[in-house]
Design a protein around this motif. Structure first.
Motif: not given
Length: 252
Positions: A44-45, A60-62, A67-73, A111-114
């Motif tokens: 991710e850059d 939004a939180r939680n 904007v960046y799928p896969g990330w949670i702030f 969440d890496t899925g690994h």
């Protein structure tokens, strides 16, 4: 001149042995390379946002980022995605992520899925620098691998299996207020499961980037990969082929 007579049966056995050993070596190389190949989990850059955002609050939180799928702030701090400059006239090439305040309850999560297996080897790296609000406080960054368990509010509740906290140093070229950004501070880690402090093998893993109190910081170029151990079926197959080669050698 004395002629040497060759035993055709022995020659055939030797040829079979050589072919078998060569086959084992080739299969070992093929299985070994595929089993040891690293899998990229995060790269991710921040250069590919969904939608137009520039120097703006995002998401939004939680909830999983739009904007960046896969990330949670998560948490209470403000999340910015920054481009061009940060108010001090210093140009920034591309996007960076700015977590304003970013105290211990504020996190950026992926969440890496690994699902981790004993013997996994991880490579983790990122750039980070503190934000200089009048040089009032030191800033600290905590990076963790946490097992992927979430409650009904999408808050991560899994066990932390690995974690480190780093003191961040402001880029000295941009040390006058307001805060500056410098991607020259690079943090790299080589992690294996022998360093894990608990957890349950077979659980999923989440990367968590958090604060450690006293305002926030910027980070960029988050990279994580894993090199898994060979599959048990691969190991058994190689052992079986090795046994065949040994038997043929003994029957010469």
């Amino acid at each position: 001149m004395r002629l040497q007579h060759k035993n055709p049966l022995k020659s055939m056995q030797n040829m079979t042995q050589r072919k078998t050993v060569s086959l084992v070596a080739l299969l070992a190389a093929a299985f070994g390379s595929s089993a040891s190949a690293a899998t990229i989990l995060i790269d991710e850059d921040w250069e590919s946002p969904v939608g137009a955002v520039n120097n703006a609050f995002i998401d939004a939180r939680n909830t999983v980022s739009t904007v960046y799928p896969g990330w949670i702030f998560n948490g209470n701090g403000n999340v910015y995605q920054i481009r061009n400059n940060q108010g001090d006239g210093v140009p920034v090439t591309g996007f960076v992520m700015k977590m304003a305040w970013f105290n211990t309850a504020d996190t950026a999560e992926y969440d890496t899925g690994h699902t981790w297996t004993s013997g996994d080897q991880f490579t983790l790296s990122l750039n980070a620098t503190e934000q200089n609000w009048g040089s009032a406080n030191d800033r600290f960054m905590t990076v963790s691998l946490v097992e992927t368990v979430r409650n009904g509010s999408n808050v991560l509740t899994g066990s932390t299996v690995w974690s480190t906290t780093e003191e961040l140093i402001l880029d000295t070229a941009h040390d006058a207020p307001p805060e500056g950004y410098g991607a020259n501070a690079t943090f790299s880690y080589s992690i294996n499961t022998s360093q894990f402090t608990g957890g349950t093998e077979g659980s999923g893993l989440t990367l968590v980037i958090a604060g450690s109190g006293s305002r926030g910081y910027n980070f960029d170029n988050v990279y994580l990969d894993v090199t898994p151990v060979p599959e048990p079926s691969t190991t058994v197959a190689l052992l079986g082929l090795g046994g065949i080669a040994l038997l043929l050698r003994r029957r010469r």
